[in-house]
Design a protein around this motif. Structure first.
Motif, PDB file in Angstrom:
ATOM      1  N   GLY A 295      60.174 -19.268 -53.487  1.00  0.00           N
ATOM      2  CA  GLY A 295      60.791 -19.301 -52.162  1.00  0.00           C
ATOM      3  C   GLY A 295      61.199 -17.968 -51.606  1.00  0.00           C
ATOM      4  O   GLY A 295      61.531 -17.676 -50.370  1.00  0.00           O
ATOM      5  N   LYS A 296      61.248 -16.917 -52.493  1.00  0.00           N
ATOM      6  CA  LYS A 296      61.666 -15.444 -52.031  1.00  0.00           C
ATOM      7  C   LYS A 296      60.036 -14.686 -51.324  1.00  0.00           C
ATOM      8  O   LYS A 296      60.357 -13.658 -50.836  1.00  0.00           O
ATOM      9  CB  LYS A 296      62.315 -14.645 -53.066  1.00  0.00           C
ATOM     10  N   PHE A 297      58.901 -15.046 -52.008  1.00  0.00           N
ATOM     11  CA  PHE A 297      57.803 -14.495 -51.708  1.00  0.00           C
ATOM     12  C   PHE A 297      56.986 -15.137 -50.541  1.00  0.00           C
ATOM     13  O   PHE A 297      56.867 -16.424 -51.015  1.00  0.00           O
ATOM     14  CB  PHE A 297      57.159 -14.120 -52.953  1.00  0.00           C
ATOM     15  N   LYS A 298      56.556 -14.738 -49.429  1.00  0.00           N
ATOM     16  CA  LYS A 298      55.940 -15.225 -48.383  1.00  0.00           C
ATOM     17  C   LYS A 298      54.498 -14.714 -48.460  1.00  0.00           C
ATOM     18  O   LYS A 298      54.265 -13.309 -48.654  1.00  0.00           O
ATOM     19  CB  LYS A 298      56.568 -15.181 -47.171  1.00  0.00           C
ATOM     20  N   ASP A 299      53.534 -15.595 -47.863  1.00  0.00           N
ATOM     21  CA  ASP A 299      52.136 -15.105 -47.587  1.00  0.00           C
ATOM     22  C   ASP A 299      51.549 -14.545 -48.727  1.00  0.00           C
ATOM     23  O   ASP A 299      50.907 -13.296 -48.760  1.00  0.00           O
ATOM     24  CB  ASP A 299      52.128 -14.152 -46.410  1.00  0.00           C
ATOM     25  N   VAL A 300      51.439 -15.134 -49.971  1.00  0.00           N
ATOM     26  CA  VAL A 300      51.123 -14.479 -51.148  1.00  0.00           C
ATOM     27  C   VAL A 300      49.409 -14.837 -51.040  1.00  0.00           C
ATOM     28  O   VAL A 300      49.197 -15.786 -50.792  1.00  0.00           O
ATOM     29  CB  VAL A 300      51.613 -15.390 -52.446  1.00  0.00           C
ATOM     30  N   ASP A 301      48.795 -13.830 -51.306  1.00  0.00           N
ATOM     31  CA  ASP A 301      47.363 -13.652 -51.293  1.00  0.00           C
ATOM     32  C   ASP A 301      46.870 -12.618 -52.380  1.00  0.00           C
ATOM     33  O   ASP A 301      47.404 -11.793 -52.561  1.00  0.00           O
ATOM     34  CB  ASP A 301      47.153 -13.160 -49.948  1.00  0.00           C
TER      35      ASP A 301
END
Length: 523
Positions: free
Chosen positions: A492-498
């Protein structure tokens, strides 16, 4: 001294749109006796829409009515009606009479759509509780009052009271009516050109409205339908015109009655919207048109909405036995309404008092001048002593004030010093809080990354570019890489993981996968 004081006589003067009426009563309390009465008709349109169009005709009618009734006094009470009137029921905190008089000016500015200096104001307390007071606030434009004052004074009459037509009708009803059981009573006075409605309950007015509609509407309709002059139509309306068939007038009367019914209904609807909990239990009609036979009873009842009616009464203003232009002795006792509040409103302007003249007897001028000189010396001496005393007191007050000023200056300086120290401490605390806030982000970041790294995977470098985090590392298998990216998303702390790139060197053993993953970190 009151036993030897002569009671000031006055009479009532009604300047209507169709006639001028005068009446004088004797009596006190709730019992009155008719002393004199007269009515003089006015020419058509002498008064139109509440405006006096023909002042000489009105002045002549007033003089004729006063002379016809045999009234000797010049002091009169008049009343007004129309759109220039504002009647509001307001509520104020309980206060003394002087406090109310001061507050009513401010309260009037919120309720009256005219400038305060353009109106005459008056009020009356109609109800009180332990914490509040109910008041009737009344205002009328000064131009309206001065217009009626001018014709009255030109006729030799001195008005001292300016009442409202609706309140005068209410007071008369309260003197004669029995208790209504708590229901509201609608008093409807249908005059020649204005229909005045005043809804009362418990001796207090709770709604008032004037509508420019009256008996002249019937007369005008008859005149237009039969093509006859207005004056002849007026006589025909009351059944005294020779050569006019009543059945020929019925369609005109019915049409106007329907209009009157709609106006009454609008008034009741407006009242219902302002007082939803009130119920009109009785309607009392007055005015000349209320006793005119309009044909079939159904036509007459069409002028008042039937769903509002429980009981209707018609009362003549002077009671039985009154003869226009004559003198009678009918008495009017009060069968009901004991203890009710009478509305006493006076919108008359405050007049300058006439100078009180003193005639001095003949006297020796030398002695007079000597007495005046001694008196002047005494007055001047007393005045000088008063000024000297005031001067000494002012000097003492100045000394005390200067001492207090010095004390206040010292207190102000100490306060300013405390304020500067407080501001400095606040700046320091804010700086410490900001530093503490910024220090927590790296700790949260490292904890989140450590929890997301699975077995068989390790990071070789971490960097930030263009507000994105770049993780570079090596994994033994693609499963470990997929677990790493899934753990980042699940935290929930990391967004847009790619995944940017993943390479595997098959020439080496073990076959390691090098990768680069990008994301955004948010707390």
């Amino acid at each position: 001294m009151g036993l030897f004081r002569k009671r000031r006589e006055s009479f009532g003067l009604d300047i209507g749109s169709s006639a001028v009426k005068v009446v004088q009563l004797d009596g006190a309390g709730r019992s009155f006796e008719l002393r004199a009465y007269a009515m003089v008709p006015l020419p058509h349109n002498a008064i139109a829409e509440g405006i006096i169009k023909d002042p000489p005709a009105v002045v002549a009618a007033i003089k004729e009515a006063v002379g016809k009734a045999g009234i000797k006094t010049k002091t009169a009470a008049i009343s007004v009606s129309g759109r220039e009137l504002i009647v509001k029921k307001v509520q104020l905190p309980r206060a003394t009479s002087r406090e109310i008089a001061d507050a009513i000016q401010l309260e009037a500015e919120h309720h009256i759509p005219f400038a305060i200096d353009e109106v005459f104001l008056d009020y009356q307390v109609v109800g009180e509780t332990s914490n509040s007071m109910d008041l009737i606030l009344v205002a009328v434009k000064k131009s309206k009052v001065t217009e009626y004052f001018a014709v009255a004074e030109e006729a030799g009459v001195s008005p001292v009271i300016v009442d409202l037509d609706g309140f005068a009708m209410e007071n008369q009803y309260e003197l004669n009516a029995a208790d209504t059981g708590g229901d509201a009573v609608a008093l409807i006075d249908i005059g020649a050109s204005v229909m005045k409605t005043n809804v009362i309950r418990g001796g207090a007015s709770i709604f008032a409205r004037d509508i420019p509609f009256g008996g002249h509407n019937y007369t005008q309709a008859i005149a237009q339908r039969l093509n006859i002059p207005f004056e002849k139509a007026e006589v025909a309306k009351v059944g005294r015109a020779a050569g006019v068939n009543w059945d020929d007038m019925v369609p005109a009367l019915e049409a106007v009655s329907r209009e009157l019914s709609l106006e009454v209904q609008r008034t009741f609807d407006y009242f219902a919207s302002t007082a939803e909990s009130e119920r009109i239990g009785k309607i009392v009609l007055s005015g000349r048109i209320s006793v005119v036979e309009l044909g079939h009873p159904r036509r007459a009842r069409a002028a008042v909405p039937e769903r509002q009616i429980r009981h209707r009464e018609g009362r003549r203003a002077l009671g039985r036995g009154a003869r226009p232009g004559g003198r009678g002795r009918p008495r009017h006792a009060a069968p009901g309404g004991q203890g009710r509040c009478m509305i006493r409103i006076n919108l008359a302007p405050v007049r300058e008092r006439k100078a009180f003249r003193i005639s001095l007897p003949s006297f020796n001028l030398g002695v007079l001048f000597a007495l005046l000189s001694v008196l002047s010396v005494i007055l001047i001496g007393g005045w000088w002593w008063t000024l000297a005393s005031e001067k000494d007191q002012l000097e003492r007050d100045i000394v005390v004030a200067e001492r207090q000023l010095e004390t206040l200056k010292a207190a102000i300086a100490e306060g300013n010093r405390y304020k500067a120290e407080r501001d400095d401490l606040e700046r320091r605390v804010n700086a410490i809080e900001e530093l503490t806030k910024n220090q927590t982000a790296p700790i949260y970041f490292l904890e989140a990354v450590a929890e997301a790294i699975p077995r068989d995977l390790w990071l070789t470098s971490t960097s930030e570019r263009d507000r994105q985090l770049h993780f570079n590392g090596t994994a033994f298998s693609s499963t470990a890489l997929a677990d790493f990216m899934a753990n980042l998303r699940a935290s929930g702390k990391f967004k847009d993981v790619d995944l940017v790139v993943a390479r595997q060197d098959i020439a080496k053993v073990p076959r390691l996968i090098t990768f680069e993953v990008v994301c955004r970190f948010e707390i």
